[in-house]
Design a protein around this motif. Sequence first.
Motif, PDB file in Angstrom:
ATOM      1  N   GLY A  33      -6.471   9.381  34.759  1.00  0.00           N
ATOM      2  CA  GLY A  33      -7.573   8.998  35.329  1.00  0.00           C
ATOM      3  C   GLY A  33      -7.521   9.159  36.980  1.00  0.00           C
ATOM      4  N   LEU A  34      -6.786  10.217  37.572  1.00  0.00           N
ATOM      5  CA  LEU A  34      -6.572  10.164  39.047  1.00  0.00           C
ATOM      6  C   LEU A  34      -7.448  11.286  39.674  1.00  0.00           C
ATOM      7  CD1 LEU A  34      -2.863  10.170  38.656  1.00  0.00           C
ATOM      8  CD2 LEU A  34      -4.323   8.294  39.031  1.00  0.00           C
ATOM      9  N   PRO A  35      -8.031  10.776  40.979  1.00  0.00           N
ATOM     10  CA  PRO A  35      -8.924  11.750  41.716  1.00  0.00           C
ATOM     11  C   PRO A  35      -8.154  12.774  42.252  1.00  0.00           C
ATOM     12  CG  PRO A  35      -8.824   9.789  42.616  1.00  0.00           C
ATOM     13  CD  PRO A  35      -8.123   9.481  41.589  1.00  0.00           C
ATOM     14  N   ASP A  36      -6.704  12.498  42.594  1.00  0.00           N
ATOM     15  CA  ASP A  36      -5.926  13.707  43.303  1.00  0.00           C
ATOM     16  C   ASP A  36      -4.440  12.936  42.978  1.00  0.00           C
ATOM     17  OD1 ASP A  36      -5.089  15.804  44.702  1.00  0.00           O
ATOM     18  OD2 ASP A  36      -5.426  14.782  46.548  1.00  0.00           O
ATOM     19  N   ILE A  37      -3.399  13.499  43.390  1.00  0.00           N
ATOM     20  CA  ILE A  37      -2.160  12.962  43.641  1.00  0.00           C
ATOM     21  C   ILE A  37      -1.702  13.398  45.062  1.00  0.00           C
ATOM     22  CG2 ILE A  37       0.072  12.672  42.545  1.00  0.00           C
ATOM     23  CD1 ILE A  37      -1.070  13.899  39.988  1.00  0.00           C
ATOM     24  N   GLY A  74     -14.957  20.108  36.511  1.00  0.00           N
ATOM     25  CA  GLY A  74     -14.968  19.247  37.705  1.00  0.00           C
ATOM     26  C   GLY A  74     -14.141  19.614  38.878  1.00  0.00           C
ATOM     27  N   ASP A  75     -14.005  18.719  39.870  1.00  0.00           N
ATOM     28  CA  ASP A  75     -13.367  19.106  41.190  1.00  0.00           C
ATOM     29  C   ASP A  75     -13.037  17.686  41.766  1.00  0.00           C
ATOM     30  OD1 ASP A  75     -15.602  18.162  42.796  1.00  0.00           O
ATOM     31  OD2 ASP A  75     -16.318  20.253  43.212  1.00  0.00           O
ATOM     32  N   GLU A  76     -11.995  17.874  42.843  1.00  0.00           N
ATOM     33  CA  GLU A  76     -11.514  16.809  43.337  1.00  0.00           C
ATOM     34  C   GLU A  76     -12.668  15.841  44.218  1.00  0.00           C
ATOM     35  OE1 GLU A  76      -8.580  15.884  47.246  1.00  0.00           O
ATOM     36  OE2 GLU A  76      -7.844  17.617  46.000  1.00  0.00           O
ATOM     37  N   GLU A  77     -13.428  16.767  44.967  1.00  0.00           N
ATOM     38  CA  GLU A  77     -14.472  16.018  45.616  1.00  0.00           C
ATOM     39  C   GLU A  77     -15.364  15.042  44.818  1.00  0.00           C
ATOM     40  OE1 GLU A  77     -18.516  17.419  48.210  1.00  0.00           O
ATOM     41  OE2 GLU A  77     -16.658  18.807  47.977  1.00  0.00           O
ATOM     42  N   GLY A  78     -15.711  15.676  43.708  1.00  0.00           N
ATOM     43  CA  GLY A  78     -16.402  15.016  42.766  1.00  0.00           C
ATOM     44  C   GLY A  78     -15.882  13.737  42.042  1.00  0.00           C
ATOM     45  N   ALA A  82     -15.741  11.010  44.907  1.00  0.00           N
ATOM     46  CA  ALA A  82     -16.940  10.591  45.129  1.00  0.00           C
ATOM     47  C   ALA A  82     -17.378   9.427  44.162  1.00  0.00           C
ATOM     48  CB  ALA A  82     -18.156  11.587  45.286  1.00  0.00           C
ATOM     49  N   ASN A  83     -16.746   9.700  42.801  1.00  0.00           N
ATOM     50  CA  ASN A  83     -17.489   8.826  41.868  1.00  0.00           C
ATOM     51  C   ASN A  83     -16.207   8.331  41.133  1.00  0.00           C
ATOM     52  OD1 ASN A  83     -20.334   9.871  41.144  1.00  0.00           O
ATOM     53  ND2 ASN A  83     -18.976  11.823  41.703  1.00  0.00           N
ATOM     54  N   TYR A  84     -15.394   7.902  41.917  1.00  0.00           N
ATOM     55  CA  TYR A  84     -14.077   7.259  41.565  1.00  0.00           C
ATOM     56  C   TYR A  84     -14.128   6.005  40.621  1.00  0.00           C
ATOM     57  CZ  TYR A  84     -13.878   3.731  45.127  1.00  0.00           C
ATOM     58  OH  TYR A  84     -14.087   2.615  45.829  1.00  0.00           O
ATOM     59  N   ILE A  85     -15.074   5.072  40.926  1.00  0.00           N
ATOM     60  CA  ILE A  85     -15.381   3.872  40.275  1.00  0.00           C
ATOM     61  C   ILE A  85     -15.766   4.046  38.932  1.00  0.00           C
ATOM     62  CG2 ILE A  85     -16.913   1.913  40.093  1.00  0.00           C
ATOM     63  CD1 ILE A  85     -16.862   1.706  43.068  1.00  0.00           C
ATOM     64  N   ASP A  86     -16.543   5.158  38.570  1.00  0.00           N
ATOM     65  CA  ASP A  86     -16.939   5.376  37.453  1.00  0.00           C
ATOM     66  C   ASP A  86     -15.978   6.175  36.496  1.00  0.00           C
ATOM     67  OD1 ASP A  86     -19.257   5.718  35.249  1.00  0.00           O
ATOM     68  OD2 ASP A  86     -18.968   7.755  35.650  1.00  0.00           O
ATOM     69  N   MET A  87     -15.484   7.009  37.125  1.00  0.00           N
ATOM     70  CA  MET A  87     -14.235   7.878  36.555  1.00  0.00           C
ATOM     71  C   MET A  87     -13.056   6.932  36.070  1.00  0.00           C
ATOM     72  SD  MET A  87     -11.855  10.803  37.855  1.00  0.00           S
ATOM     73  CE  MET A  87     -10.811   9.755  38.860  1.00  0.00           C
ATOM     74  N   VAL A  88     -12.543   6.073  37.062  1.00  0.00           N
ATOM     75  CA  VAL A  88     -11.542   5.092  36.822  1.00  0.00           C
ATOM     76  C   VAL A  88     -12.011   4.299  35.443  1.00  0.00           C
ATOM     77  CG1 VAL A  88      -9.981   3.482  37.411  1.00  0.00           C
ATOM     78  CG2 VAL A  88     -10.385   5.353  38.742  1.00  0.00           C
ATOM     79  N   ALA A 103      -7.036   5.345  43.960  1.00  0.00           N
ATOM     80  CA  ALA A 103      -7.999   5.247  45.173  1.00  0.00           C
ATOM     81  C   ALA A 103      -8.432   6.576  45.657  1.00  0.00           C
ATOM     82  CB  ALA A 103      -7.146   4.490  46.389  1.00  0.00           C
ATOM     83  N   PRO A 104      -9.528   6.801  46.014  1.00  0.00           N
ATOM     84  CA  PRO A 104     -10.138   8.053  46.773  1.00  0.00           C
ATOM     85  C   PRO A 104      -9.638   8.490  48.137  1.00  0.00           C
ATOM     86  CG  PRO A 104     -11.731   6.355  47.101  1.00  0.00           C
ATOM     87  CD  PRO A 104     -10.630   5.849  46.142  1.00  0.00           C
ATOM     88  N   ASP A 105      -8.986   7.325  48.642  1.00  0.00           N
ATOM     89  CA  ASP A 105      -8.623   7.384  50.266  1.00  0.00           C
ATOM     90  C   ASP A 105      -7.468   6.453  50.341  1.00  0.00           C
ATOM     91  OD1 ASP A 105      -8.283   7.781  52.867  1.00  0.00           O
ATOM     92  OD2 ASP A 105     -10.214   6.370  53.312  1.00  0.00           O
ATOM     93  N   ALA A 106      -6.143   6.944  50.454  1.00  0.00           N
ATOM     94  CA  ALA A 106      -5.124   6.075  50.597  1.00  0.00           C
ATOM     95  C   ALA A 106      -5.121   5.095  52.161  1.00  0.00           C
ATOM     96  CB  ALA A 106      -3.876   6.736  50.797  1.00  0.00           C
ATOM     97  N   VAL A 107      -5.758   5.764  53.035  1.00  0.00           N
ATOM     98  CA  VAL A 107      -5.744   4.928  54.200  1.00  0.00           C
ATOM     99  C   VAL A 107      -6.779   3.874  54.259  1.00  0.00           C
ATOM    100  CG1 VAL A 107      -6.563   5.041  56.694  1.00  0.00           C
ATOM    101  CG2 VAL A 107      -5.238   6.937  55.705  1.00  0.00           C
ATOM    102  N   GLY A 108      -7.892   4.155  53.686  1.00  0.00           N
ATOM    103  CA  GLY A 108      -9.132   3.034  53.423  1.00  0.00           C
ATOM    104  C   GLY A 108      -8.585   1.941  52.517  1.00  0.00           C
TER     105      GLY A 108
END
Length: 343
Positions: free
Chosen positions: A231-235, A38-42, A45-51, A181-186
């Motif tokens: 369960g983190l998309p990125d840190i 897998g990768d960070e982009e994926g 994009a799929n953070y709801i399912d992954m988390v 969160a996939p995007d901290a600003v959002g």
Amino acid sequence: MSKGGALDLASGVGGKIDKQQVLSAVDKYEKYHGCYGGDEEGRKANYIDMVNKYYDLVTSFYEFGWGESFHFAHRWKGESLRESIKRHEHFLALQLGLQRGQKVLDVGCGIGGPLREIARFSSTCVTGLNNNEYQISRGTDLNRIAGVDKTCNFVKADFMKMPFPDNTFDAVYAIEATCHAPDAVGCYKEIYRVLKPGQSFAAYEWCMTDAYDPNNREHQKIKEDIEIGDGLPDIRLTKQCLEALKLAGFEIIWERDLVKDSPVPWYLPLDTSHFSLSSFRLTSVGRFLTSNMVKALEYVGLAPKGSQRVQSFLEKAAEGLVDGGRREIFTPMYFFLARKPLS
């Protein structure tokens, strides 16, 4: 009270996932991460399912080993882990200046351990926002048992798209949750939107520190182990969180990595060289016994197939967290207090 027995652990693995589908869910979860292709982009994009898959799979393990509050804490010498966790939650409530009867939002509330503690400590009404159905069902039961079900509730929703009107809450907090969160600003913009003008948002964030070297392979592996195990998309880096708050519109009151002020290492409960009777299940002996118990329960069919795999990536997380803490490249308690301007 939190589920504490072996059968509770076994029956809870998979959460709301059909028990026959747990192994498949583990496969799908693992494939979001780098060591499985897998990768960070994926992940983003799929953070709801992954988390969601992550918390369905791990919540019963968390309750078994950690209790109702799934977070670390600044800790004084002579203070137990549970005492430090309660104080950590009280500290946050005091920083927010919570007052009786206020409406407070807990973003990413887990099963509501901090929610219940903060509500009782401050006499406030706390809403827990969570996108995981299993954790909400557990939290609802625990609220009723604790007697806070009249003043505290849960809402199932994505914290990137909150179902609340503008200017709803008197205070908002997040404890080691918006790291998902996939995007901290959002995410921070949504928190800004639902917070009343002039009121505050406080959080403990999981971050890589300035000591993290993205070109150092050992540092990269530690980061990857924490991501798959938690369960983190990125840190994000601490400075990225700070910049995201400003972009969302917040005024920063103060911020600090509280790890720097902790006399006892925050990762001590996960350190296999440390032994503690008060948190026995987290010690090397306790984890060895839990691992073999899970293996036996899966073998006889009391735990679903895939349970050992969940135990395995949680062990990977523990190793990554301890290594990250020792090298001072990771912190689970970058604290900030921010205010939404009156105008």
